[in-house]
Each structure stands twice: as C-alpha cells, then as structure tokens.
Design a protein around this motif. Structure first.
Motif, PDB file in Angstrom:
ATOM      1  N   GLU A 169       3.595  -3.305   6.209  1.00  0.00           N
ATOM      2  CA  GLU A 169       4.530  -2.684   5.265  1.00  0.00           C
ATOM      3  C   GLU A 169       3.935  -1.423   4.649  1.00  0.00           C
ATOM      4  OE1 GLU A 169       5.574  -5.668   2.404  1.00  0.00           O
ATOM      5  OE2 GLU A 169       6.245  -7.067   3.957  1.00  0.00           O
ATOM      6  N   GLY A 170       2.604  -1.358   4.600  1.00  0.00           N
ATOM      7  CA  GLY A 170       1.926  -0.191   4.047  1.00  0.00           C
ATOM      8  C   GLY A 170       1.745   0.934   5.045  1.00  0.00           C
ATOM      9  N   GLY A 171       2.250   0.749   6.275  1.00  0.00           N
ATOM     10  CA  GLY A 171       2.225   1.845   7.240  1.00  0.00           C
ATOM     11  C   GLY A 171       1.238   1.719   8.376  1.00  0.00           C
ATOM     12  N   VAL A 172       0.477   0.625   8.435  1.00  0.00           N
ATOM     13  CA  VAL A 172      -0.432   0.426   9.567  1.00  0.00           C
ATOM     14  C   VAL A 172       0.395   0.035  10.793  1.00  0.00           C
ATOM     15  CG1 VAL A 172      -2.317  -0.981  10.505  1.00  0.00           C
ATOM     16  CG2 VAL A 172      -2.368  -0.240   8.110  1.00  0.00           C
ATOM     17  N   THR A 173       0.153   0.683  11.914  1.00  0.00           N
ATOM     18  CA  THR A 173       0.844   0.366  13.166  1.00  0.00           C
ATOM     19  C   THR A 173       0.017  -0.630  13.960  1.00  0.00           C
ATOM     20  OG1 THR A 173       1.860   2.553  13.263  1.00  0.00           O
ATOM     21  CG2 THR A 173       1.746   1.316  15.322  1.00  0.00           C
ATOM     22  N   PHE A 174       0.621  -1.751  14.344  1.00  0.00           N
ATOM     23  CA  PHE A 174      -0.056  -2.758  15.156  1.00  0.00           C
ATOM     24  C   PHE A 174       0.463  -2.687  16.588  1.00  0.00           C
ATOM     25  CE2 PHE A 174      -0.612  -4.485  10.903  1.00  0.00           C
ATOM     26  CZ  PHE A 174      -1.897  -5.024  10.951  1.00  0.00           C
ATOM     27  N   LYS A 175      -0.433  -2.532  17.531  1.00  0.00           N
ATOM     28  CA  LYS A 175      -0.093  -2.632  18.950  1.00  0.00           C
ATOM     29  C   LYS A 175      -0.768  -3.892  19.476  1.00  0.00           C
ATOM     30  CE  LYS A 175       0.928   2.202  19.815  1.00  0.00           C
ATOM     31  NZ  LYS A 175       0.806   3.348  20.744  1.00  0.00           N
ATOM     32  N   LEU A 176       0.017  -4.985  19.514  1.00  0.00           N
ATOM     33  CA  LEU A 176      -0.512  -6.293  19.879  1.00  0.00           C
ATOM     34  C   LEU A 176      -0.272  -6.575  21.362  1.00  0.00           C
ATOM     35  CD1 LEU A 176       0.735  -8.168  16.682  1.00  0.00           C
ATOM     36  CD2 LEU A 176      -1.516  -7.148  17.096  1.00  0.00           C
ATOM     37  N   ILE A 178       0.849  -1.197   0.000  1.00  0.00           N
ATOM     38  CA  ILE A 178       0.000   0.000   0.000  1.00  0.00           C
ATOM     39  C   ILE A 178       0.882   1.243   0.000  1.00  0.00           C
ATOM     40  CG2 ILE A 178      -1.699   1.309   1.347  1.00  0.00           C
ATOM     41  CD1 ILE A 178      -2.596  -1.445   2.511  1.00  0.00           C
ATOM     42  N   LYS A 179       0.686   2.097  -1.004  1.00  0.00           N
ATOM     43  CA  LYS A 179       1.445   3.335  -1.113  1.00  0.00           C
ATOM     44  C   LYS A 179       0.491   4.490  -1.388  1.00  0.00           C
ATOM     45  CE  LYS A 179       5.819   1.317  -2.719  1.00  0.00           C
ATOM     46  NZ  LYS A 179       6.825   1.276  -3.816  1.00  0.00           N
ATOM     47  N   PRO A 180       0.057   5.194  -0.345  1.00  0.00           N
ATOM     48  CA  PRO A 180      -0.863   6.321  -0.558  1.00  0.00           C
ATOM     49  C   PRO A 180      -0.239   7.384  -1.456  1.00  0.00           C
ATOM     50  CG  PRO A 180      -0.649   5.782   1.783  1.00  0.00           C
ATOM     51  CD  PRO A 180       0.406   5.014   1.080  1.00  0.00           C
ATOM     52  N   HIS A 181      -1.086   8.061  -2.213  1.00  0.00           N
ATOM     53  CA  HIS A 181      -0.605   9.143  -3.084  1.00  0.00           C
ATOM     54  C   HIS A 181       0.016  10.259  -2.259  1.00  0.00           C
ATOM     55  CE1 HIS A 181      -1.061  12.825  -5.598  1.00  0.00           C
ATOM     56  NE2 HIS A 181      -0.693  11.987  -6.571  1.00  0.00           N
ATOM     57  N   SER A 182      -0.586  10.509  -1.078  1.00  0.00           N
ATOM     58  CA  SER A 182      -0.027  11.491  -0.149  1.00  0.00           C
ATOM     59  C   SER A 182      -0.458  11.132   1.262  1.00  0.00           C
ATOM     60  CB  SER A 182      -0.504  12.915  -0.501  1.00  0.00           C
ATOM     61  OG  SER A 182      -1.924  12.990  -0.431  1.00  0.00           O
ATOM     62  N   GLU A 183       0.323  11.559   2.236  1.00  0.00           N
ATOM     63  CA  GLU A 183      -0.005  11.273   3.633  1.00  0.00           C
ATOM     64  C   GLU A 183      -0.905  12.359   4.214  1.00  0.00           C
ATOM     65  OE1 GLU A 183       0.652   8.604   5.315  1.00  0.00           O
ATOM     66  OE2 GLU A 183       2.076   7.614   3.986  1.00  0.00           O
ATOM     67  N   ARG A 184      -1.783  11.924   5.094  1.00  0.00           N
ATOM     68  CA  ARG A 184      -2.670  12.850   5.791  1.00  0.00           C
ATOM     69  C   ARG A 184      -2.253  12.936   7.250  1.00  0.00           C
ATOM     70  NH1 ARG A 184      -8.592  12.423   3.168  1.00  0.00           N
ATOM     71  NH2 ARG A 184      -9.002  13.794   4.932  1.00  0.00           N
ATOM     72  N   LEU A 189      -8.488   2.918   4.757  1.00  0.00           N
ATOM     73  CA  LEU A 189      -8.007   4.193   5.293  1.00  0.00           C
ATOM     74  C   LEU A 189      -6.552   4.464   4.908  1.00  0.00           C
ATOM     75  CD1 LEU A 189      -9.644   3.878   8.816  1.00  0.00           C
ATOM     76  CD2 LEU A 189     -10.216   5.623   7.106  1.00  0.00           C
ATOM     77  N   ARG A 190      -5.697   3.427   4.991  1.00  0.00           N
ATOM     78  CA  ARG A 190      -4.283   3.634   4.654  1.00  0.00           C
ATOM     79  C   ARG A 190      -4.099   3.968   3.182  1.00  0.00           C
ATOM     80  NH1 ARG A 190      -0.850   6.106   5.948  1.00  0.00           N
ATOM     81  NH2 ARG A 190       0.838   5.030   4.862  1.00  0.00           N
ATOM     82  N   ARG A 191      -4.902   3.398   2.312  1.00  0.00           N
ATOM     83  CA  ARG A 191      -4.776   3.690   0.885  1.00  0.00           C
ATOM     84  C   ARG A 191      -5.049   5.173   0.586  1.00  0.00           C
ATOM     85  NH1 ARG A 191      -4.183  -0.976  -2.159  1.00  0.00           N
ATOM     86  NH2 ARG A 191      -4.577  -2.882  -0.968  1.00  0.00           N
ATOM     87  N   GLN A 192      -5.752   5.835   1.514  1.00  0.00           N
ATOM     88  CA  GLN A 192      -6.029   7.263   1.356  1.00  0.00           C
ATOM     89  C   GLN A 192      -5.114   8.124   2.221  1.00  0.00           C
ATOM     90  OE1 GLN A 192      -8.130   8.366  -1.011  1.00  0.00           O
ATOM     91  NE2 GLN A 192      -8.281   6.187  -1.544  1.00  0.00           N
TER      92      GLN A 192
END
Length: 478
Positions: free
Chosen positions: A210-217, A141-147, A167-170
């Motif tokens: 890898e696409g930037g989602v943070t997991f707190k397990l 996943i590589k968003p066009h821009s970060e929010r 959500l990450r895709r956006q």
C-alpha cells in the motif's frame, strides 16, 4: 511529587504472559502465549531499572531504545512507546515473537544478575506493536516526496523487506523480486504459526504494498528474469535471498524415501495453514500424522520441526543432537516448550546410517561424548565405539542448518565475489559488494543467522544507498 513508575523489580516479580497448557496448544498452530493486558504490561515494564548503561540495548543487534519504551509503557504512553520502538526496528511485533531474547536483550538484563529475574522485554515489545495495529497507529507509508531513483531487491525476507521500508519512506521507487508466491521468506514459510501467526507477516507485506513497494512474486532470478535485466532497470540492487540449501546427511541408506529436508517439511505445513493445495502433504509424504518422527539437529529450525510434528499427530517425536543440552545452539525457551509438548530429546546422539528400502524404517544412532574443545572453544563430540543402537522411524527430518546457493553460477553473474563458505562478500556496515551499485544483506552475507540481524543489515544497507543517492543528486545539482 509524581510517583516513581520504574525500579519496581524488587517488589514486583517477573511474570510472562499466560502460556497455554501443553495438552491444548500441541493440537493447533495458534501462538502459545496470550497477550498482556494493559495493566500487566505496565506492571512488567515498571520492573526496568533504567540502567545508565543499558546492556539490553547494547546486546540488541538493532540497539533498540528498550529502556525508553519500557518507561513509556509503564507510564501508559503506549503510542509514544510504539513510535520509539518503530524508530529503530522495522518489525518490532515480529522480533517480540521470535527473537531469542534469552540470548540477546533479556539475557543481558542487569536485574537478572541480581537474582530478580529479567524484564519481559520481548513480550512487552509484542504488546506495544499489536496495540498500535489495533488502534490504527501504524500508518501507510507516505513519503514526503517521490524520487526518480529506483532500487531492485532480490528476496522478500526480513532483510529485503526492512530495506524496502526504509527506502520507500524516503520516496525511492522499490521493486522486490521473490521466488515464492507470498512475500516474507522464512517468516512466511519457514517459521510455524505457533511462534508467528501468518496474519502478523501478511499485514506488514500489505503495508509495504500500500506504501508503493512493487512485488514481483513467483519470480526466479536466472530463470524468469536475468540479474543483468534487474541491474539495468534500477539504480541499485540489493541481494537479500537468504540461505536455503540444506546441509546433507551422509551414511548408508541416506537416500531412502521418508528422509526429508526441514525447509520442505515446514513450507508444506505453513502452506496448509494458508489453505493451499499441497499434494506432497496430502499424500502423506510431508505429514507426520501417525508416524514415528526423528528430527536431526539442535537449532531453532529443529525445534520448529519437532513441535510441528507433535501438532500434526505424530505417534512419537524424537530429536537427535550430537552435543548435550547445555551446548544446544537453539533457544532454551524453545527446548523447554518442546519438552512440555511431548518431544523426547536424545542428547549426545548422531546418525550413522539408516535402515529401510525403499522407505526409511529407522536411524542407526551412534552415541557421543564431549571431548577436547574445537577451534571455537566448544567441546568437540566424539563417538563412543560400540554404543550404536537403532531408533525406529517412519519420517526423518534433516534440520542441520542451511548453506548459500551458488548465486554467481545460478545467475550467471561475473564479478560477484563469494567467501570460502559460499556467502556473498560484502561490507557489513553498508552491504556493498565488489560490483558497482550491488549490495547484499542478511543470511546470504552472514550465513544462517537471526531475523533481527537481517533486519539490521537491510536498514543499514538502505541508509548507505540513500547516502550515495543523495551525494549523486548533490553533485548533479551543482
């Protein structure tokens, strides 16, 4: 003129992927169906009648563009087929494996009613996406821009993961909080490997990370972090915890050792498949090997339990269900697989009590008959007096379904409204709750349901959050 690639259901018979022989597959946890070869996938896809009104698509909760990707597969355009499939479904290879297609898309296939046998939609869906992974078509996943906005998701099951993907895709910053040490929820720890091999789930988790989602397990909300802290850290919060509280059994002896919850039993088995240290399995408590096993329930969780017990080397495996086979809530395909593998079903049977102290030695079974329909239209089971008998058992597994935990009390949240069933009260289309910027999706809203519905809820909720964030950004820019 190009040859017509479709409408071949008259000349081409329905053909599922090869299923491993029962006496071979019941000894391991590998998936029971082989993969389609490319030509076979083309052939089976070509049976689609390309309906003007595709009931398969209508009856899919995600409204997948099934006729389109079947045609593309029949034409050998697999990468395009994958892209069409992925456009509406976050995890098509998972749905292709575990959706009850016989009750959804395939069960409503038009050519089935004409006597030609349904198109093998699920198997083709699985094939398309597995092929996409093999060929590198599934991208990070590589968003066009970060929010700058962020969303916190409580629960790493299919609903939460689907929302995170959208959500990450956006470009939205996403953090997922989950009580377990691996993401995936019931996909990881509830569903056995013979239906869903775990590397299939893990690679989707890896894709999100890898696409930037943070997991707190290993993170228990209410213990390791408060709900208020999660609210304070994010612009919106999605509750996607699922339902894990087991419905209990009543009756004499129901507290004996050896009467176990389905979720504990399946989780222990799945943890062993990861190579984890599982003391309650290693000491024999949650291992069916050499035991007479009785599973109580008639849904897909019960089918997972009986088929797991067979693979663990149980002496015998029986399933008690209070209605008949025709009224079984689980997939008929799963019932057939279980019967092939050696499970014995005792229809119109329910537990009355248990023998054995301190450990269970048997189930007192009362025979039932179907009487007048209940409020839902299903025939209500009635006890046949004097027809009780004893079913010997060393391990009894409760697979009676799941109920929601009391989240407002567990998390100390005021204003989080719940229904009379204990589920979180939320809008079905958006997931909005009565708390501002707090949403809920999946089983915690619907009650115990299907993975595909959780995926739909997660995607719809994410789109609603994006709409709200975009509207707020537009106002701020004025």
């Amino acid at each position: 003129m190009a040859k017509q690639p479709m409408l071949k259901f008259v000349s081409v018979e329905r053909d599922m992927p090869t299923k491993r022989a029962p006496d071979l597959r019941n000894k391991d946890f590998g998936e029971i169906y082989a993969e389609y070869a490319g030509e076979k996938a083309k052939e089976q896809s070509s049976r689609c009648s390309q309906c003007g009104v595709p009931y398969c698509q209508t009856h899919c909760p995600l409204h997948n563009n099934i006729p389109d990707w079947l045609r593309l597969t029949a034409e050998g355009r697999l990468q395009e087929a994958y892209e069409v499939s992925q456009a509406t479904n976050t995890f098509p290879e998972i749905c292709g494996r575990i959706c009850p297609q016989d009750r959804l898309c395939e069960g409503n296939c038009v050519i089935e009613s004409s006597g030609h046998g349904t198109v093998t939609i699920g198997s083709v869906e699985k094939y398309i996406t597995d092929t996409a992974w093999e060929n590198g078509w599934v991208k990070v996943i590589k968003p066009h821009s970060e929010r700058t906005e962020s969303v916190g998701i409580i629960g790493a099951g299919p609903g939460g993961l689907a929302a995170a993907d959208v959500l990450r895709r956006q470009g939205v910053q996403v953090t997922i909080y989950d009580r377990y040490d691996r993401a995936g929820g019931l996909l990881t720890y509830g569903i056995p490997g013979f239906k869903l091999e775990k590397d299939v789930v893990m690679r989707r988790n890896d894709q999100l990370a890898e696409g930037g989602v943070t997991f707190k397990l290993n993170c228990n909300v209410g213990e390791d972090i408060s709900f208020a802290d999660i609210q304070a850290a994010h612009d919106a919060v999605i509750i996607a915890t699922g339902v894990y509280k087991t419905r209990e059994l009543a009756g004499p002896g129901s507290g004996a050792k050896g009467i176990e919850r389905a979720i504990d039993y399946l989780t222990a088995s799945n943890r062993k498949s990861f190579g984890d240290d599982v003391p309650e399995f290693d000491d024999g408590q949650l291992d069916a090997k050499g035991k007479r096993v009785v599973v109580i329930g008639g849904g897909d969780t019960a089918m997972d339990c009986v088929r797991t017990a067979i693979r663990q080397g149980a002496t015998s495996v029986k399933c008690l269900y209070r209605r008949d086979k025709a009224n079984m809530p689980g997939s008929m395909r799963e019932v057939q697989n279980a019967e092939e593998e050696g499970v014995v079903f005792e229809w119109l049977s329910a537990p009355k009590g248990f023998t054995g102290d301190p450990s269970v030695t048997g189930v007192i079974v009362q025979k039932m008959r179907l009487g007048a329909p209940d409020a839902t239209g299903r025939q209500a089971p009635e006890v046949i007096e004097g027809a009780d008998y004893l079913e010997e058992a060393d391990l009894v597994i409760k697979a009676l379904g799941f109920e929601p935990e009391d989240l407002p009390q567990l998390w100390g949240v005021e204003g989080l409204e719940v229904t009379r069933w204990g589920t979180v009260k939320a809008q079905f289309t958006t997931g909005e709750t009565d708390l501002e910027n707090v949403y809920a999706v999946g089983d915690i809203v619907r009650g115990a349901s299907l993975v595909v519905w959780a995926i739909k809820d997660g995607r719809d909720c994410a789109e609603a959050i994006l709409d709200k964030l975009n509207a707020s950004a537009a106002v701020a820019a004025e």
